[in-house]
Design a protein around this motif. Structure first.
Motif, PDB file in Angstrom:
ATOM      1  N   ILE A 188       0.868  -1.175   0.000  1.00 52.84           N
ATOM      2  CA  ILE A 188       0.000   0.000   0.000  1.00 52.84           C
ATOM      3  C   ILE A 188       0.909   1.230   0.000  1.00 52.84           C
ATOM      4  N   PRO A 189       1.091   1.865  -1.145  1.00 55.50           N
ATOM      5  CA  PRO A 189       1.966   3.039  -1.199  1.00 55.50           C
ATOM      6  C   PRO A 189       1.437   4.177  -0.325  1.00 55.50           C
ATOM      7  N   PRO A 190       2.306   5.120   0.029  1.00 55.28           N
ATOM      8  CA  PRO A 190       1.861   6.250   0.847  1.00 55.28           C
ATOM      9  C   PRO A 190       0.804   7.086   0.132  1.00 55.28           C
ATOM     10  N   GLY A 191       0.066   7.830   0.915  1.00 59.26           N
ATOM     11  CA  GLY A 191      -0.892   8.786   0.379  1.00 59.26           C
ATOM     12  C   GLY A 191      -0.709  10.120   1.074  1.00 59.26           C
ATOM     13  N   VAL A 192      -0.713  11.190   0.326  1.00 58.65           N
ATOM     14  CA  VAL A 192      -0.409  12.515   0.855  1.00 58.65           C
ATOM     15  C   VAL A 192      -1.474  13.506   0.407  1.00 58.65           C
ATOM     16  N   ALA A 193      -1.846  14.393   1.300  1.00 61.66           N
ATOM     17  CA  ALA A 193      -2.731  15.509   0.979  1.00 61.66           C
ATOM     18  C   ALA A 193      -1.987  16.790   1.348  1.00 61.66           C
TER      19      ALA A 193
ATOM     20  N   GLY B 197      12.459   3.816   2.802  1.00 64.21           N
ATOM     21  CA  GLY B 197      11.274   3.077   2.404  1.00 64.21           C
ATOM     22  C   GLY B 197      10.751   3.714   1.126  1.00 64.21           C
ATOM     23  N   THR B 198       9.612   4.381   1.234  1.00 65.62           N
ATOM     24  CA  THR B 198       9.073   5.199   0.144  1.00 65.62           C
ATOM     25  C   THR B 198       9.000   6.619   0.690  1.00 65.62           C
ATOM     26  N   PRO B 199      10.016   7.453   0.443  1.00 64.85           N
ATOM     27  CA  PRO B 199      10.143   8.726   1.159  1.00 64.85           C
ATOM     28  C   PRO B 199       9.022   9.710   0.827  1.00 64.85           C
ATOM     29  N   LEU B 200       8.310  10.152   1.847  1.00 65.31           N
ATOM     30  CA  LEU B 200       7.254  11.130   1.628  1.00 65.31           C
ATOM     31  C   LEU B 200       7.799  12.471   1.178  1.00 65.31           C
ATOM     32  N   SER B 201       9.032  12.784   1.561  1.00 66.70           N
ATOM     33  CA  SER B 201       9.594  14.066   1.125  1.00 66.70           C
ATOM     34  C   SER B 201       9.665  14.132  -0.394  1.00 66.70           C
ATOM     35  N   LEU B 202       9.928  13.012  -1.049  1.00 70.70           N
ATOM     36  CA  LEU B 202      10.006  12.997  -2.506  1.00 70.70           C
ATOM     37  C   LEU B 202       8.612  13.054  -3.129  1.00 70.70           C
ATOM     38  N   VAL B 203       7.638  12.418  -2.476  1.00 66.84           N
ATOM     39  CA  VAL B 203       6.254  12.536  -2.939  1.00 66.84           C
ATOM     40  C   VAL B 203       5.799  13.991  -2.828  1.00 66.84           C
ATOM     41  N   GLU B 204       6.064  14.613  -1.693  1.00 71.64           N
ATOM     42  CA  GLU B 204       5.646  15.997  -1.472  1.00 71.64           C
ATOM     43  C   GLU B 204       6.345  16.947  -2.431  1.00 71.64           C
ATOM     44  N   ALA B 205       7.640  16.711  -2.676  1.00 73.80           N
ATOM     45  CA  ALA B 205       8.357  17.541  -3.636  1.00 73.80           C
ATOM     46  C   ALA B 205       7.721  17.431  -5.014  1.00 73.80           C
ATOM     47  N   GLY B 206       7.403  16.199  -5.422  1.00 72.29           N
ATOM     48  CA  GLY B 206       6.760  16.013  -6.711  1.00 72.29           C
ATOM     49  C   GLY B 206       5.432  16.729  -6.791  1.00 72.29           C
ATOM     50  N   MET B 207       4.634  16.650  -5.743  1.00 70.23           N
ATOM     51  CA  MET B 207       3.334  17.319  -5.743  1.00 70.23           C
ATOM     52  C   MET B 207       3.461  18.834  -5.809  1.00 70.23           C
ATOM     53  N   ALA B 208       4.603  19.342  -5.344  1.00 67.21           N
ATOM     54  CA  ALA B 208       4.872  20.782  -5.449  1.00 67.21           C
ATOM     55  C   ALA B 208       5.472  21.155  -6.797  1.00 67.21           C
TER      56      ALA B 208
ATOM     57  N   VAL C  40      12.794   4.181  -3.499  1.00 60.75           N
ATOM     58  CA  VAL C  40      12.881   5.524  -4.086  1.00 60.75           C
ATOM     59  C   VAL C  40      12.493   5.495  -5.560  1.00 60.75           C
ATOM     60  N   ALA C  41      12.935   4.465  -6.290  1.00 56.08           N
ATOM     61  CA  ALA C  41      12.639   4.395  -7.728  1.00 56.08           C
ATOM     62  C   ALA C  41      11.163   4.183  -8.011  1.00 56.08           C
ATOM     63  N   GLU C  42      10.364   3.842  -6.983  1.00 57.24           N
ATOM     64  CA  GLU C  42       8.926   3.734  -7.158  1.00 57.24           C
ATOM     65  C   GLU C  42       8.239   5.085  -7.031  1.00 57.24           C
ATOM     66  N   VAL C  43       8.980   6.088  -6.564  1.00 56.91           N
ATOM     67  CA  VAL C  43       8.477   7.458  -6.496  1.00 56.91           C
ATOM     68  C   VAL C  43       9.065   8.306  -7.619  1.00 56.91           C
ATOM     69  N   VAL C  44      10.373   8.202  -7.806  1.00 51.50           N
ATOM     70  CA  VAL C  44      11.080   9.024  -8.789  1.00 51.50           C
ATOM     71  C   VAL C  44      11.315   8.201 -10.050  1.00 51.50           C
TER      72      VAL C  44
ATOM     73  N   ALA D 240       7.009  19.295 -13.753  1.00 51.16           N
ATOM     74  CA  ALA D 240       5.620  19.149 -14.193  1.00 51.16           C
ATOM     75  C   ALA D 240       5.237  17.676 -14.276  1.00 51.16           C
ATOM     76  N   ALA D 241       6.148  16.850 -14.788  1.00 55.30           N
ATOM     77  CA  ALA D 241       5.877  15.411 -14.861  1.00 55.30           C
ATOM     78  C   ALA D 241       5.771  14.803 -13.464  1.00 55.30           C
ATOM     79  N   ALA D 242       6.615  15.269 -12.545  1.00 54.10           N
ATOM     80  CA  ALA D 242       6.564  14.770 -11.172  1.00 54.10           C
ATOM     81  C   ALA D 242       5.240  15.114 -10.508  1.00 54.10           C
ATOM     82  N   LYS D 243       4.740  16.319 -10.757  1.00 54.16           N
ATOM     83  CA  LYS D 243       3.466  16.721 -10.155  1.00 54.16           C
ATOM     84  C   LYS D 243       2.324  15.845 -10.661  1.00 54.16           C
ATOM     85  N   GLU D 244       2.307  15.593 -11.959  1.00 52.73           N
ATOM     86  CA  GLU D 244       1.248  14.759 -12.531  1.00 52.73           C
ATOM     87  C   GLU D 244       1.328  13.331 -11.985  1.00 52.73           C
ATOM     88  N   TRP D 245       2.529  12.772 -11.926  1.00 49.34           N
ATOM     89  CA  TRP D 245       2.703  11.391 -11.489  1.00 49.34           C
ATOM     90  C   TRP D 245       2.381  11.214 -10.013  1.00 49.34           C
ATOM     91  N   THR D 246       2.965  12.029  -9.153  1.00 54.13           N
ATOM     92  CA  THR D 246       2.759  11.835  -7.716  1.00 54.13           C
ATOM     93  C   THR D 246       1.320  12.129  -7.307  1.00 54.13           C
TER      94      THR D 246
END
Length: 391
Positions: free
Chosen positions: A179-184, A288-299, A311-315, A350-356
């Motif tokens: 179950i991958p992380p979920g961020v709001a 693990g699956t770093p939330l900082s990278l998910v949050e960066a992508g969403m930004a 990490v490669a599952e996020v980036v 832009a690609a990171a925002k769409e993906w994450t």
């Protein structure tokens, strides 16, 4: 069992500090269907100098006396006894544990209580690499193997984390669920507003590091990477958001380049840091699956990161950011590539925002977890429970 009543869930986490597990718990608690789930959160105390995510939060919690990150015979026994009594009073259908310490005490308490709840444990990462001596690592793996025998579901935040645990002999493949992380995240401010808020020059290259300053995150590698980057980009600013036992050591290491560094400590508005940065840098030995990278992508900020854990599952390397071996020179080369080509950095952001946004939303996390809880209360006849985002 009455399938029409609410499913009782007892969720246990060692501490609600700034970090991925606490973020997941808060998003999950706020999103769960209250008509279907009676969800109670149990947690210990944060350590000295750590930020407490519950300080200004609207999440009710039951504090577990004696539950701390560090091992303490007296405290651990108090926590175990408290959890046993709570389970006998609440009689949960599901005991859901997170983090190593809570995973040990929560599962042992469930077994001792005799309540018969289904047990699920979440690995937000693991301690198999980079944390312990070989003897301590063997003890950790042995303990987790035994605990897996009394656990219905072993949940990981990424496939690589699952595969590492299986390779160490922890659990069986059919027990695992990814179950991958979920961020709001909070909305990121405009770049110029973010930089003004942080006291950064409006036009300088900015590289951000967000996370704990502890050995596994390798702040020494951050310093070595910055030293190389500053030779080519002497006006670059490195923003360090976080704290930990190695902060003073990092400050000493970069003393000669102190004007190029901004140490922010822990901040609640981490989205401001991402918005101000051209690149977010991760230098860890293990993740693990770093939330900082998910949050960066969403930004919308591209990432340069060590290719460790999940990490490669996020980036997506070459698409939403750049991955490197755990090597300062390689990290610096990829950071310089993005700083030297702002158009490339914008495309990757832009690609990171769409993906994450599509892959790591909090609604998906809630739906996956609700499916997990239902499968644990009502497993299919003759087999392990199905449900959730098995991958």
């Amino acid at each position: 069992m009455n399938a029409n009543r609410r499913i009782r869930v007892m969720e246990i986490i060692a501490r609600m500090n700034v970090g991925g597990p606490a973020t997941q718990v808060m998003g999950l608690y706020r999103g769960l269907d209250r008509d279907a789930f009676d969800h109670r959160l149990y947690t210990g105390s944060v350590g000295e100098g750590e930020s407490d995510r519950l300080r200004d939060a609207d999440v009710p919690v039951r504090h577990v006396p004696g539950l701390h990150r560090a091992v303490s015979a007296g405290g651990d026994l108090r926590a175990l006894a408290f959890l046993v009594q709570e389970m006998r009073d609440f009689r949960p259908d599901v005991v859901h544990t997170r983090t190593s310490k809570a995973g040990v005490l929560g599962r042992l308490a469930s077994a001792v209580s005799g309540v018969g709840a289904a047990r699920a444990h979440v690995y937000h990462g693991h301690l198999l690499h980079g944390y312990f001596s070989p003897a301590a690592r063997a003890a950790y793996a042995g303990t987790e193997r035994l605990l897996a025998l009394m656990t219905r579901r072993l949940v990981t935040v990424g496939a690589k984390v699952r595969d590492d645990l299986l390779a160490a002999g922890i659990g069986r493949p059919e027990q695992y669920l990814v179950i991958p992380p979920g961020v709001a995240p909070e909305p990121a401010p405009p770049r110029d507003v973010a930089r003004a808020a942080l006291g950064l020059p409006p036009d300088a290259p900015v590289v951000a590091f967000v996370g704990r300053l502890t050995q596994i995150k390798r702040p020494d590698r951050l310093a070595a990477t910055a030293e190389i980057v500053l030779r080519r980009f002497p006006g670059c600013r490195f923003v360090v958001c976080g704290g930990g036992e190695l902060r003073e050591e990092l400050e000493r290491r970069v003393r000669d380049a102190r004007g190029s560094f901004a140490f922010l400590g822990w901040r609640d508005d981490v989205e401001t840091v991402y918005a101000a940065a051209d690149v977010v840098l991760l230098t860890s030995d293990n993740e693990g699956t770093p939330l900082s990278l998910v949050e960066a992508g969403m930004a919308g900020t591209p990432v340069v990161a060590t290719d460790v854990g999940s990490v490669a599952e996020v980036v997506r390397d070459g698409e939403t950011g750049l991955l490197a071996r755990p090597d300062a020179a390689e990290l610096a080369e990829r950071t310089e590539r993005l700083l030297a080509d702002p158009a490339l950095a914008r495309r990757m952001g832009a690609a990171a925002k769409e993906w994450t946004t599509s892959a790591f939303g909090v609604r998906r996390l809630v739906a996956d977890t609700e499916a997990l809880y239902r499968s644990l209360r009502d497993p299919p006849a003759g087999g392990a429970p199905a449900g959730g985002a098995a991958r």
